[in-house]
Design a protein around this motif. Structure first.
Motif, PDB file in Angstrom:
ATOM      1  N   GLU A 133       0.721   5.239  -7.661  1.00  0.00           N
ATOM      2  CA  GLU A 133       0.912   4.243  -6.617  1.00  0.00           C
ATOM      3  C   GLU A 133       2.387   3.903  -6.446  1.00  0.00           C
ATOM      4  O   GLU A 133       3.179   3.985  -7.388  1.00  0.00           O
ATOM      5  CB  GLU A 133       0.143   2.953  -6.949  1.00  0.00           C
ATOM      6  CG  GLU A 133      -1.359   3.105  -6.945  1.00  0.00           C
ATOM      7  CD  GLU A 133      -1.913   3.599  -8.268  1.00  0.00           C
ATOM      8  OE1 GLU A 133      -3.131   3.621  -8.419  1.00  0.00           O
ATOM      9  OE2 GLU A 133      -1.120   3.976  -9.162  1.00  0.00           O
ATOM     10  N   SER A 134       2.751   3.496  -5.235  1.00  0.00           N
ATOM     11  CA  SER A 134       4.123   3.099  -4.956  1.00  0.00           C
ATOM     12  C   SER A 134       4.358   1.674  -5.443  1.00  0.00           C
ATOM     13  O   SER A 134       3.432   0.982  -5.890  1.00  0.00           O
ATOM     14  CB  SER A 134       4.404   3.176  -3.448  1.00  0.00           C
ATOM     15  OG  SER A 134       3.747   2.123  -2.769  1.00  0.00           O
ATOM     16  N   GLU A 135       5.589   1.221  -5.328  1.00  0.00           N
ATOM     17  CA  GLU A 135       5.919  -0.166  -5.645  1.00  0.00           C
ATOM     18  C   GLU A 135       5.685  -1.072  -4.452  1.00  0.00           C
ATOM     19  O   GLU A 135       5.784  -2.295  -4.567  1.00  0.00           O
ATOM     20  CB  GLU A 135       7.392  -0.260  -6.086  1.00  0.00           C
ATOM     21  CG  GLU A 135       7.725   0.541  -7.342  1.00  0.00           C
ATOM     22  CD  GLU A 135       6.912   0.091  -8.540  1.00  0.00           C
ATOM     23  OE1 GLU A 135       6.789  -1.131  -8.746  1.00  0.00           O
ATOM     24  OE2 GLU A 135       6.391   0.951  -9.274  1.00  0.00           O
ATOM     25  N   GLY A 140      -1.635  -8.013   2.634  1.00  0.00           N
ATOM     26  CA  GLY A 140      -2.534  -8.936   1.954  1.00  0.00           C
ATOM     27  C   GLY A 140      -2.416  -8.911   0.449  1.00  0.00           C
ATOM     28  O   GLY A 140      -3.137  -9.619  -0.244  1.00  0.00           O
ATOM     29  N   GLY A 141      -1.498  -8.090  -0.067  1.00  0.00           N
ATOM     30  CA  GLY A 141      -1.306  -8.024  -1.511  1.00  0.00           C
ATOM     31  C   GLY A 141      -0.695  -9.305  -2.046  1.00  0.00           C
ATOM     32  O   GLY A 141       0.279  -9.822  -1.485  1.00  0.00           O
ATOM     33  N   GLN A 151       0.358   0.216  -2.320  1.00  0.00           N
ATOM     34  CA  GLN A 151       0.075   1.279  -1.366  1.00  0.00           C
ATOM     35  C   GLN A 151       0.227   2.648  -2.034  1.00  0.00           C
ATOM     36  O   GLN A 151       0.959   2.806  -3.009  1.00  0.00           O
ATOM     37  CB  GLN A 151       1.031   1.192  -0.172  1.00  0.00           C
ATOM     38  CG  GLN A 151       0.901  -0.098   0.609  1.00  0.00           C
ATOM     39  CD  GLN A 151       1.534   0.003   1.989  1.00  0.00           C
ATOM     40  OE1 GLN A 151       1.428   1.029   2.653  1.00  0.00           O
ATOM     41  NE2 GLN A 151       2.176  -1.067   2.420  1.00  0.00           N
ATOM     42  N   SER A 152      -0.461   3.632  -1.477  1.00  0.00           N
ATOM     43  CA  SER A 152      -0.296   5.012  -1.940  1.00  0.00           C
ATOM     44  C   SER A 152       1.043   5.559  -1.460  1.00  0.00           C
ATOM     45  O   SER A 152       1.598   5.099  -0.460  1.00  0.00           O
ATOM     46  CB  SER A 152      -1.425   5.898  -1.411  1.00  0.00           C
ATOM     47  OG  SER A 152      -2.678   5.473  -1.907  1.00  0.00           O
ATOM     48  N   TRP A 198     -11.233  -2.427   4.302  1.00  0.00           N
ATOM     49  CA  TRP A 198     -10.501  -1.967   5.488  1.00  0.00           C
ATOM     50  C   TRP A 198      -9.254  -1.182   5.081  1.00  0.00           C
ATOM     51  O   TRP A 198      -8.964  -0.125   5.656  1.00  0.00           O
ATOM     52  CB  TRP A 198     -10.098  -3.160   6.357  1.00  0.00           C
ATOM     53  CG  TRP A 198      -9.326  -2.752   7.575  1.00  0.00           C
ATOM     54  CD1 TRP A 198      -9.822  -2.420   8.802  1.00  0.00           C
ATOM     55  CD2 TRP A 198      -7.901  -2.584   7.667  1.00  0.00           C
ATOM     56  NE1 TRP A 198      -8.801  -2.070   9.654  1.00  0.00           N
ATOM     57  CE2 TRP A 198      -7.615  -2.157   8.996  1.00  0.00           C
ATOM     58  CE3 TRP A 198      -6.851  -2.757   6.775  1.00  0.00           C
ATOM     59  CZ2 TRP A 198      -6.315  -1.904   9.423  1.00  0.00           C
ATOM     60  CZ3 TRP A 198      -5.552  -2.495   7.192  1.00  0.00           C
ATOM     61  CH2 TRP A 198      -5.286  -2.081   8.506  1.00  0.00           C
ATOM     62  N   PHE A 199      -8.510  -1.683   4.090  1.00  0.00           N
ATOM     63  CA  PHE A 199      -7.279  -1.011   3.694  1.00  0.00           C
ATOM     64  C   PHE A 199      -7.576   0.342   3.060  1.00  0.00           C
ATOM     65  O   PHE A 199      -6.861   1.324   3.301  1.00  0.00           O
ATOM     66  CB  PHE A 199      -6.476  -1.874   2.723  1.00  0.00           C
ATOM     67  CG  PHE A 199      -5.179  -1.244   2.320  1.00  0.00           C
ATOM     68  CD1 PHE A 199      -4.132  -1.136   3.224  1.00  0.00           C
ATOM     69  CD2 PHE A 199      -5.006  -0.710   1.048  1.00  0.00           C
ATOM     70  CE1 PHE A 199      -2.940  -0.522   2.873  1.00  0.00           C
ATOM     71  CE2 PHE A 199      -3.812  -0.103   0.683  1.00  0.00           C
ATOM     72  CZ  PHE A 199      -2.780  -0.014   1.601  1.00  0.00           C
ATOM     73  N   MET A 200      -8.638   0.437   2.273  1.00  0.00           N
ATOM     74  CA  MET A 200      -9.034   1.724   1.699  1.00  0.00           C
ATOM     75  C   MET A 200      -9.359   2.712   2.813  1.00  0.00           C
ATOM     76  O   MET A 200      -8.926   3.868   2.778  1.00  0.00           O
ATOM     77  CB  MET A 200     -10.233   1.512   0.768  1.00  0.00           C
ATOM     78  CG  MET A 200     -10.774   2.744   0.100  1.00  0.00           C
ATOM     79  SD  MET A 200     -11.964   3.649   1.122  1.00  0.00           S
ATOM     80  CE  MET A 200     -13.081   2.348   1.580  1.00  0.00           C
TER      81      MET A 200
END
Length: 250
Positions: A133-135, A140-141, A151-152, A198-200
């Motif tokens: 995963e990215s930083e 919504g995080g 995020q990927s 939704w984000f997935m």
């Protein structure tokens, strides 16, 4: 003997090359929260569009109702007590071969994106490529230290897909959503489980878009599935259908 037309000959030659594989695995997703499985309103437009042109399974059952055993069965093709990962947060026995081993033997370059799920790798469990995963926080995080709110790395995923490597690819994008802790409120108004779901779906859509961008759609088998249903009554940790009947679309 019947003659073969040029179009038939070229089409056959195109399929002589092994197909690529993109496998997208959700984490703790309600099957009933996907539009093509009956959710209304639907927060999974990319999965729904994909399902409209794919084979959608209605009775895909897992071997367990928790994460690690299911992922280990998928990777190894062996029952949990045979591969060693019969408890959650466990791993393979030494000597157990799994997807990255088999795909490498077949001439594929195998890559794992994000979640592993195998806490104890065996002596043979090793991916040729891994993308973590990215930083960057997801919309919504709210929990910077949680991988589920990250995020990927789509820049690295694109580099992998567009590589000059002549070998076919097998990419397993193992999402950490919509597992808890869920995302906070999104700009579109969704929050909690719906926001993470939704984000997935959004990230799955980005994978499909990258296949289109690089002309890989027609040469790639795409598989969408979930590990087990989420941690609610009669779902995760139970053997009711709502615990082990997961979405699967090919």
């Amino acid at each position: 003997m019947a003659q073969t037309s040029g179009a038939e000959s070229s089409g056959r030659a195109a399929h002589d090359k092994p197909l690529n594989f993109l496998i997208f695995m959700a984490d703790d997703q309600f099957k009933s929260s996907i539009g093509c499985y009956g959710a209304s309103p639907s927060h999974t437009p990319n999965i729904d569009r994909f399902a409209a042109e794919s084979l959608r399974f209605t009775h895909c059952l897992t071997e367990s109702s928790i994460c690690t055993p299911n992922r280990a069965v998928f990777l190894s093709g062996m029952y949990p007590l045979r591969n060693g990962a019969h408890a959650n947060h466990s791993g393979f026995y030494d000597g157990v071969r799994s997807l990255p081993n088999y795909m490498k033997d077949l001439g594929y370059r195998a890559c794992l994106v994000n979640k592993d799920g195998i806490r104890k790798p065996s002596d043979l469990y090793e991916w040729e490529f891994r993308i973590k995963e990215s930083e960057e926080m997801a919309p919504g995080g709210t929990i910077p230290k949680s991988m589920r709110h990250r995020q990927s790395r789509f820049d690295e995923i694109e580099q992998y897909l567009a590589s000059d490597d002549d070998r076919p690819f097998c990419l397993l994008h193992a999402s950490r959503q919509p597992h808890t802790p869920w995302l906070g409120k999104l700009p579109n108004g969704l929050e909690g489980y719906d926001a993470s779901n939704w984000f997935m779906d959004y990230e799955f859509g980005r994978d499909l878009a990258l296949l289109d961008k690089h002309g890989l759609t027609d040469s790639t088998v795409v598989i969408y599935l979930n590990d087990n249903e989420t941690n609610q009554q009669r779902t995760k940790y139970t053997l009711y259908d709502t615990g082990i009947n997961v979405p699967a679309i090919v």
